[in-house]
Design a protein around this motif. Structure first.
Motif, PDB file in Angstrom:
ATOM      1  N   GLY A 173      47.958  39.507  43.543  1.00  0.00           N
ATOM      2  CA  GLY A 173      46.807  39.100  42.738  1.00  0.00           C
ATOM      3  C   GLY A 173      45.788  40.409  42.601  1.00  0.00           C
ATOM      4  O   GLY A 173      46.207  41.233  42.717  1.00  0.00           O
ATOM      5  N   ALA A 174      44.581  39.760  42.418  1.00  0.00           N
ATOM      6  CA  ALA A 174      43.348  40.857  42.210  1.00  0.00           C
ATOM      7  C   ALA A 174      43.177  41.709  43.463  1.00  0.00           C
ATOM      8  O   ALA A 174      43.281  41.120  44.793  1.00  0.00           O
ATOM      9  CB  ALA A 174      42.158  40.366  41.643  1.00  0.00           C
ATOM     10  N   CYS A 175      42.776  42.819  43.693  1.00  0.00           N
ATOM     11  CA  CYS A 175      42.216  43.662  44.781  1.00  0.00           C
ATOM     12  C   CYS A 175      41.103  43.071  45.419  1.00  0.00           C
ATOM     13  O   CYS A 175      40.047  42.577  44.556  1.00  0.00           O
ATOM     14  CB  CYS A 175      42.321  44.997  44.605  1.00  0.00           C
ATOM     15  SG  CYS A 175      43.847  45.868  43.999  1.00  0.00           S
ATOM     16  N   THR A 176      40.875  42.878  46.663  1.00  0.00           N
ATOM     17  CA  THR A 176      39.568  42.755  47.352  1.00  0.00           C
ATOM     18  C   THR A 176      39.121  43.609  48.274  1.00  0.00           C
ATOM     19  O   THR A 176      39.870  44.404  48.946  1.00  0.00           O
ATOM     20  CB  THR A 176      39.663  41.156  47.775  1.00  0.00           C
ATOM     21  OG1 THR A 176      40.889  41.011  48.957  1.00  0.00           O
ATOM     22  CG2 THR A 176      39.991  40.210  46.559  1.00  0.00           C
ATOM     23  N   ALA A 177      37.946  43.460  48.710  1.00  0.00           N
ATOM     24  CA  ALA A 177      37.417  44.121  50.003  1.00  0.00           C
ATOM     25  C   ALA A 177      37.124  43.010  50.944  1.00  0.00           C
ATOM     26  O   ALA A 177      36.289  42.145  50.584  1.00  0.00           O
ATOM     27  CB  ALA A 177      36.301  45.028  49.685  1.00  0.00           C
ATOM     28  N   GLY A 213      41.568  51.390  43.265  1.00  0.00           N
ATOM     29  CA  GLY A 213      42.777  50.999  43.142  1.00  0.00           C
ATOM     30  C   GLY A 213      43.165  50.149  41.731  1.00  0.00           C
ATOM     31  O   GLY A 213      42.240  50.175  40.992  1.00  0.00           O
ATOM     32  N   PHE A 214      44.100  49.634  41.920  1.00  0.00           N
ATOM     33  CA  PHE A 214      44.518  48.775  40.587  1.00  0.00           C
ATOM     34  C   PHE A 214      45.458  47.817  40.729  1.00  0.00           C
ATOM     35  O   PHE A 214      45.953  47.392  41.854  1.00  0.00           O
ATOM     36  CB  PHE A 214      45.188  49.923  39.590  1.00  0.00           C
ATOM     37  CG  PHE A 214      46.650  50.401  40.070  1.00  0.00           C
ATOM     38  CD1 PHE A 214      47.505  49.648  39.544  1.00  0.00           C
ATOM     39  CD2 PHE A 214      46.508  51.256  40.851  1.00  0.00           C
ATOM     40  CE1 PHE A 214      48.935  50.148  39.830  1.00  0.00           C
ATOM     41  CE2 PHE A 214      47.825  51.716  41.341  1.00  0.00           C
ATOM     42  CZ  PHE A 214      49.093  51.192  40.939  1.00  0.00           C
ATOM     43  N   SER A 215      45.635  46.787  39.618  1.00  0.00           N
ATOM     44  CA  SER A 215      46.705  45.917  39.673  1.00  0.00           C
ATOM     45  C   SER A 215      47.361  45.767  38.415  1.00  0.00           C
ATOM     46  O   SER A 215      46.898  46.273  37.471  1.00  0.00           O
ATOM     47  CB  SER A 215      46.090  44.536  39.960  1.00  0.00           C
ATOM     48  OG  SER A 215      45.191  44.364  38.800  1.00  0.00           O
ATOM     49  N   TYR A 216      48.614  45.347  38.639  1.00  0.00           N
ATOM     50  CA  TYR A 216      49.526  45.515  37.405  1.00  0.00           C
ATOM     51  C   TYR A 216      50.615  44.393  37.454  1.00  0.00           C
ATOM     52  O   TYR A 216      50.741  43.769  38.703  1.00  0.00           O
ATOM     53  CB  TYR A 216      50.457  46.903  37.625  1.00  0.00           C
ATOM     54  CG  TYR A 216      51.457  47.232  36.453  1.00  0.00           C
ATOM     55  CD1 TYR A 216      50.877  47.727  35.166  1.00  0.00           C
ATOM     56  CD2 TYR A 216      52.820  46.884  36.666  1.00  0.00           C
ATOM     57  CE1 TYR A 216      51.617  47.985  34.225  1.00  0.00           C
ATOM     58  CE2 TYR A 216      53.518  47.258  35.302  1.00  0.00           C
ATOM     59  CZ  TYR A 216      52.924  47.681  34.243  1.00  0.00           C
ATOM     60  OH  TYR A 216      53.884  47.838  33.266  1.00  0.00           O
ATOM     61  N   ASP A 217      50.737  43.907  36.189  1.00  0.00           N
ATOM     62  CA  ASP A 217      51.494  42.753  36.254  1.00  0.00           C
ATOM     63  C   ASP A 217      52.878  42.617  35.126  1.00  0.00           C
ATOM     64  O   ASP A 217      52.826  43.767  34.786  1.00  0.00           O
ATOM     65  CB  ASP A 217      50.750  41.403  35.695  1.00  0.00           C
ATOM     66  CG  ASP A 217      50.148  41.644  34.460  1.00  0.00           C
ATOM     67  OD1 ASP A 217      50.612  42.314  33.604  1.00  0.00           O
ATOM     68  OD2 ASP A 217      48.972  40.938  33.819  1.00  0.00           O
ATOM     69  N   ASP A 264      43.434  38.742  46.410  1.00  0.00           N
ATOM     70  CA  ASP A 264      43.005  37.363  46.382  1.00  0.00           C
ATOM     71  C   ASP A 264      44.301  36.450  45.961  1.00  0.00           C
ATOM     72  O   ASP A 264      44.110  35.221  46.383  1.00  0.00           O
ATOM     73  CB  ASP A 264      42.010  36.876  45.045  1.00  0.00           C
ATOM     74  CG  ASP A 264      42.813  37.287  44.010  1.00  0.00           C
ATOM     75  OD1 ASP A 264      44.089  37.538  43.897  1.00  0.00           O
ATOM     76  OD2 ASP A 264      42.003  36.989  43.063  1.00  0.00           O
ATOM     77  N   GLU A 265      45.650  37.011  46.145  1.00  0.00           N
ATOM     78  CA  GLU A 265      46.823  36.040  46.244  1.00  0.00           C
ATOM     79  C   GLU A 265      46.757  35.010  45.014  1.00  0.00           C
ATOM     80  O   GLU A 265      47.356  34.016  45.253  1.00  0.00           O
ATOM     81  CB  GLU A 265      47.003  35.658  47.561  1.00  0.00           C
ATOM     82  CG  GLU A 265      47.284  36.500  48.775  1.00  0.00           C
ATOM     83  CD  GLU A 265      47.472  35.600  50.055  1.00  0.00           C
ATOM     84  OE1 GLU A 265      47.412  34.217  49.980  1.00  0.00           O
ATOM     85  OE2 GLU A 265      47.523  36.409  51.123  1.00  0.00           O
ATOM     86  N   GLY A 266      45.864  35.462  43.875  1.00  0.00           N
ATOM     87  CA  GLY A 266      45.962  34.495  42.709  1.00  0.00           C
ATOM     88  C   GLY A 266      47.144  34.524  41.953  1.00  0.00           C
ATOM     89  O   GLY A 266      46.942  33.589  41.064  1.00  0.00           O
ATOM     90  N   SER A 267      47.979  35.389  42.043  1.00  0.00           N
ATOM     91  CA  SER A 267      49.183  35.443  41.103  1.00  0.00           C
ATOM     92  C   SER A 267      50.401  36.251  41.785  1.00  0.00           C
ATOM     93  O   SER A 267      49.872  37.302  42.122  1.00  0.00           O
ATOM     94  CB  SER A 267      48.740  36.041  39.749  1.00  0.00           C
ATOM     95  OG  SER A 267      49.838  36.401  38.963  1.00  0.00           O
ATOM     96  N   LEU A 268      51.503  35.493  41.651  1.00  0.00           N
ATOM     97  CA  LEU A 268      52.686  36.315  42.222  1.00  0.00           C
ATOM     98  C   LEU A 268      53.299  37.215  41.154  1.00  0.00           C
ATOM     99  O   LEU A 268      54.034  38.108  41.545  1.00  0.00           O
ATOM    100  CB  LEU A 268      53.760  35.154  42.351  1.00  0.00           C
ATOM    101  CG  LEU A 268      53.571  34.074  43.517  1.00  0.00           C
ATOM    102  CD1 LEU A 268      54.522  33.258  43.660  1.00  0.00           C
ATOM    103  CD2 LEU A 268      53.356  34.702  44.965  1.00  0.00           C
ATOM    104  N   TYR A 273      47.277  47.389  44.161  1.00  0.00           N
ATOM    105  CA  TYR A 273      47.754  48.713  45.036  1.00  0.00           C
ATOM    106  C   TYR A 273      46.259  49.521  45.192  1.00  0.00           C
ATOM    107  O   TYR A 273      45.541  49.421  44.290  1.00  0.00           O
ATOM    108  CB  TYR A 273      48.500  49.292  43.847  1.00  0.00           C
ATOM    109  CG  TYR A 273      49.873  48.962  43.473  1.00  0.00           C
ATOM    110  CD1 TYR A 273      50.907  49.391  44.318  1.00  0.00           C
ATOM    111  CD2 TYR A 273      49.880  47.996  42.533  1.00  0.00           C
ATOM    112  CE1 TYR A 273      52.282  48.559  43.737  1.00  0.00           C
ATOM    113  CE2 TYR A 273      51.071  47.536  42.248  1.00  0.00           C
ATOM    114  CZ  TYR A 273      52.086  47.708  42.801  1.00  0.00           C
ATOM    115  OH  TYR A 273      53.642  47.037  42.306  1.00  0.00           O
ATOM    116  N   ALA A 274      46.315  50.239  46.512  1.00  0.00           N
ATOM    117  CA  ALA A 274      45.096  50.781  46.625  1.00  0.00           C
ATOM    118  C   ALA A 274      45.538  52.368  46.334  1.00  0.00           C
ATOM    119  O   ALA A 274      46.943  52.881  46.330  1.00  0.00           O
ATOM    120  CB  ALA A 274      45.046  51.197  48.328  1.00  0.00           C
ATOM    121  N   ASN A 275      44.498  53.095  45.933  1.00  0.00           N
ATOM    122  CA  ASN A 275      44.688  54.251  45.129  1.00  0.00           C
ATOM    123  C   ASN A 275      44.299  55.575  46.190  1.00  0.00           C
ATOM    124  O   ASN A 275      43.319  55.429  46.722  1.00  0.00           O
ATOM    125  CB  ASN A 275      43.761  54.692  43.935  1.00  0.00           C
ATOM    126  CG  ASN A 275      43.661  56.166  43.559  1.00  0.00           C
ATOM    127  OD1 ASN A 275      44.709  56.720  43.447  1.00  0.00           O
ATOM    128  ND2 ASN A 275      42.633  56.302  42.790  1.00  0.00           N
TER     129      ASN A 275
END
Length: 297
Positions: A173-177, A213-217, A264-268, A273-275
């Motif tokens: 999912g999306a990155c969170t703090a 960081g970033f997310s990739y799908d 957020d575990e919103g999408s498998l 990823y943390a940068n």
């Protein structure tokens, strides 16, 4: 921790300077006593003097970008020119004022930092060679001084902050703090049709020092995450000019600050990823600086 010796070769080498193998970052901090003196105007980058001549690796040359008429070595090593996380180091000619940024083999004109080809003095991308085969990859350990280098007073410097492991998988999912029991989301910009995870995480896209960081799908969406406080006017201008930039896919109304601690575990199908290239001061310390913030890019 360096030594030099004279050799005789067909290429008319004057000397080879060799740095100690696999030095620590402490070994690579800049020594202001070196002659000629050098200090970067960007405190996020640090270069060390390797030796006289052009930078090499076991006699093999790096892929490079060349700039002409660069007034001084500090400008060559600044973040405007060679002070990028993906640059291995640079060679500077004190006589001709040529600045040469060295890259691992594998980069090309489309994957070097996107603002480089518009800088004053840009002379193009040159593929390194050893018997016409580009081979130099990895840390700069030595420099080779030819008679031409000696006449031009060329010096080699290695970048201590070249990224090693640019990103780390955090979760789905999306990155969170984490904020107490709450997961805060980051501000972001997004890109379509970034065909490889490695490209999304590289300093060309989200591997920049300002990005947390970033997310990739699976459908090649690449999303770069910023701390609260950034906006479309203060993020690096070049990020809005990259292929696939989605102007409607940017949002700057979230509140996350600090390092990425979860997702957020919103999408498998999307991974966070943390940068590891993040080196910028927190945006809160930069508020109110205005144009000075932009100048550091």
């Amino acid at each position: 921790m360096k030594f030099a010796f004279s050799v005789i070769r067909a290429m008319m080498v004057v000397s080879i300077s060799v740095a100690a193998a696999d030095p620590s970052l402490d070994d690579y901090s800049f020594d202001p006593s070196l002659d000629p003196p050098f200090s970067s105007d960007d405190d996020n980058y640090s270069f060390t003097f390797v030796g006289n001549g052009s930078c090499t690796q076991a006699g093999k040359t790096y892929d490079s970008v060349t700039f002409s008429n660069i007034d001084n070595v500090a400008l060559c090593g600044s973040s405007r020119y060679c002070g990028h996380a993906q640059v291995r180091g640079f060679s500077y000619s004190f006589h001709k004022q040529n600045c040469v940024c060295h890259f691992d083999h594998g980069y090309d004109e489309d994957t070097i930092p996107p603002d480089m080809n518009s800088l004053p003095g840009f002379g193009g991308f040159v593929v390194g060679s050893n018997n016409n085969i580009a081979v130099a990859v990895g840390m700069i350990h030595e420099s080779i001084e030819t008679f031409s280098d000696a006449a031009d007073s060329t010096k080699c410097y290695s970048n201590s902050l070249h990224f090693q492991n640019p990103y780390k998988l955090i979760g789905d999912g999306a990155c969170t703090a984490n904020n107490n029991d709450k997961k805060d989301l980051y501000d972001f910009v997004s890109y379509d049709n970034v065909m490889k995870l490695e490209l999304c995480g590289s300093p060309v896209y989200c591997g920049r020092r300002q990005v947390r960081g970033f997310s990739y799908d699976d459908v090649h969406h690449c999303i770069c995450y910023f701390e609260d406080g950034w906006n479309l006017d203060t993020i690096p201008k070049a990020m809005k000019e990259l292929p696939g930039y989605n102007a409607l896919g940017a949002y700057f109304g979230n509140t996350a600050t600090g390092e990425i601690t979860g997702s957020d575990e919103g999408s498998l199908f999307r991974k966070c990823y943390a940068n590891h290239n993040f080196q910028f001061r927190t945006i809160k310390s930069l508020r109110g600086i205005g144009l000075q913030v932009r100048r550091r890019y």
